[in-house]
Enzyme design. Sequence first.
Site, PDB file in Angstrom:
ATOM      1  N   GLU A 428       0.843  -1.189   0.000  1.00 12.82           N
ATOM      2  CA  GLU A 428       0.000   0.000   0.000  1.00 12.82           C
ATOM      3  C   GLU A 428       0.888   1.253   0.000  1.00 12.82           C
ATOM      4  O   GLU A 428       1.788   1.380   0.827  1.00 12.82           O
ATOM      5  CB  GLU A 428      -0.869  -0.045   1.255  1.00 12.82           C
ATOM      6  CG  GLU A 428      -1.660   1.196   1.504  1.00 12.82           C
ATOM      7  CD  GLU A 428      -2.093   1.293   2.969  1.00 12.82           C
ATOM      8  OE1 GLU A 428      -1.590   0.527   3.808  1.00 12.82           O
ATOM      9  OE2 GLU A 428      -2.927   2.161   3.256  1.00 12.82           O
ATOM     10  N   ASP A 501      -0.262  -1.206   6.213  1.00 18.53           N
ATOM     11  CA  ASP A 501      -0.016  -0.652   7.537  1.00 18.53           C
ATOM     12  C   ASP A 501      -0.860  -1.345   8.599  1.00 18.53           C
ATOM     13  O   ASP A 501      -1.920  -1.877   8.311  1.00 18.53           O
ATOM     14  CB  ASP A 501      -0.361   0.849   7.549  1.00 18.53           C
ATOM     15  CG  ASP A 501       0.675   1.649   6.774  1.00 18.53           C
ATOM     16  OD1 ASP A 501       1.795   1.131   6.597  1.00 18.53           O
ATOM     17  OD2 ASP A 501       0.353   2.771   6.338  1.00 18.53           O
ATOM     18  N   ASP A 503      -2.822  -0.221  10.671  1.00 16.89           N
ATOM     19  CA  ASP A 503      -3.839   0.701  11.185  1.00 16.89           C
ATOM     20  C   ASP A 503      -5.161   0.470  10.448  1.00 16.89           C
ATOM     21  O   ASP A 503      -5.288  -0.470   9.660  1.00 16.89           O
ATOM     22  CB  ASP A 503      -3.374   2.163  11.030  1.00 16.89           C
ATOM     23  CG  ASP A 503      -3.140   2.513   9.557  1.00 16.89           C
ATOM     24  OD1 ASP A 503      -3.480   1.693   8.682  1.00 16.89           O
ATOM     25  OD2 ASP A 503      -2.618   3.609   9.295  1.00 16.89           O
TER      26      ASP A 503
END
Length: 638
Positions: A428, A501, A503
């Site tokens: 990403e 990530d 998150d």
Amino acid sequence: MEKFEHEYNADQIQVLDGLEHVRKRPGMYIGSVSIRGLHHLVYEIVDNSVDEALAGYCSHIKIEIEPGNIICVEDDGRGIPVDIHAKTKISAAETVYTQLNAGGKFGGDSGYKVSGGLHGVGASVVNALSTWAEVTIQRDGGLFQMKFERGKTVQPLTRIGDSDKTGTKVRFLADDTIFETLEYDYETLENRFREMAFLTKGLSISVEDKRSEEVKKAEFCFDGGLNSFVEYLNKNKEKISQQPIYIEKEDGEVPVEIAFQYTTAYSENIYSFVNNINTIEGGTHLEGFKRALTKTFNDYAKAHNILKEKDGNLQGEDIREGITAVISVKVKEPQFEGQTKTKLGNSNVAGIVQSLVNEALSNFLEENPSVAKAILEKCVSASRAREAARKARELVRRKNALESTTLPGKLADCSSKIPEECEVYIVEGDSAGGSAKQGRDRKFQAILPLWGKMLNVEKSRADKIYNNDKLQPVILAVGAGIGSDFDITKIRYGKVIIMADADVDGAHIRTLLLTFFFRYMRPLVENGNVFLAQPPLYKLSKRGMKDIYCYTDDELTENLNNIGKDGINIQRYKGLGEMNPEQLWETTMNPETRILVQVTLEDAMKADEIFTILMGDEIGPRREFIEANAKYVKNLDI
Ligand code: 0RA
């Protein structure tokens, strides 16, 4: 020299040989000695009680996981017969537990005992693969018990008291010298028991996990049978008809139960069972069902002028878009074919299912014209989308044939061309992509950076997907096509690794990609080629100490308790982009030190549910799911 309680004649020496063989080659009987095989032991014992329920004599089955991973299965059936077998001179009950394949002769005789496949191997196999087993029977006014160790009788059936009830209770401890693990997964067992309860209308199955303080339990009983099953599968979907269409009939000694309902989704969800076994590869019962759908809907559409003569027929796949269906048949001598022996081969079943569904469905359509219209409108637009997708696909194919390089421009490919040793990291963001390109081992690691908003395939039809500029590079890099064209033998990388990530945004992109793989490249998931990279959450550094990376909050606490907090610098990584190429290599990409999570497809039903909830339109269930599974979403394993 072992001692036995009673004499053995020639027959039983053979018996011992049989069970020895089970211990030597357990995989031949239960598939594997992994947790999968371990769970099969439980299913095997519960199946015997379900047979007693199918025969009409048992209404409740209770399963408990006791501390120490002991399994206890108790039913209120007639009790396994305790009389002494004239020839073998041992009780029928002991014979069932010590003689390979004795189940057929002494079994509940519901007539639908399964031969072959992973189930139906018999209680003796479970016994042989258990450190100990203990069977308690209530029957004929008595309470009887027998005990075994590694399949051998240590206490023959003995009357130990009186009872005015009937039933069978089996307790066993799987053998830890045979199985890789004895840790049962409660969720997996619960799912299977829910499924069994759906498949056996009216049977109550309760399960309780007593291994830890926090007891988990559930009880399932569905008077609606497969109707309840389809309602359950569709609970988070938008339905086109209020209730499932339901068929329950016996034709030519083949009991058939089917329920199906249309939703506004684009995927097709059909589960089929033969003798309560999930026939993952389908077979004649599924073929009959599909043929009936195609024919009945086309006939209806022509008769009611929804399709004009010049339009040509709707294709089966157009008619199945958005369907949720469960098909269950009982076949006396099932022939199982296919790679995993989960494909029904009996040819007469196709016609039986087809004519039952033809009749029930055409009646339903005549009686519910507005539902019929809504379903057919969806079929017609599915058919247009399919045509558009075909054109898009051909365009992609032609483009590939014309251009010398078919690989996406953003892909930094590896030098090796041996798929088994190659991996592609789907990363990403451009900055993380840059670090990954510099940090990788370019011999076998390729990097494909993705950026921008990723398409939600759950809300798009196939034509959109073929044309999507975010997914095209993924399709081209993997190199094996998509949808019904997907060919696993053509994959360019043995490992497809999603690196995002740790998150919420990372979780989102990870879920979008997994949904795409699950819906459009399912064999890639089934074959175990999809992985999730695990970047660290923290870096601990201190003067004179080698940096320590922590991948979970628990690891952080653990490390701080070892080394203390003094002079420690804790860096929390918010994104992959914060790591330099060396750090990214060391923590997340180096095969020697990294952690990869393999995405497995243990349960397609569960995966469908998760993706429907996470990617669909309904906000309520999504919030509920995320609240209940906060840790899962971070670490999604479908
Ligand atoms: C054969 C005959 C009868 C009962 C059973 C099998 C039986 C087997 C199992 C296995 C687990 N639970 C079970 N419950 C019953 C009874 C025959 C009769 O009473 O006439």
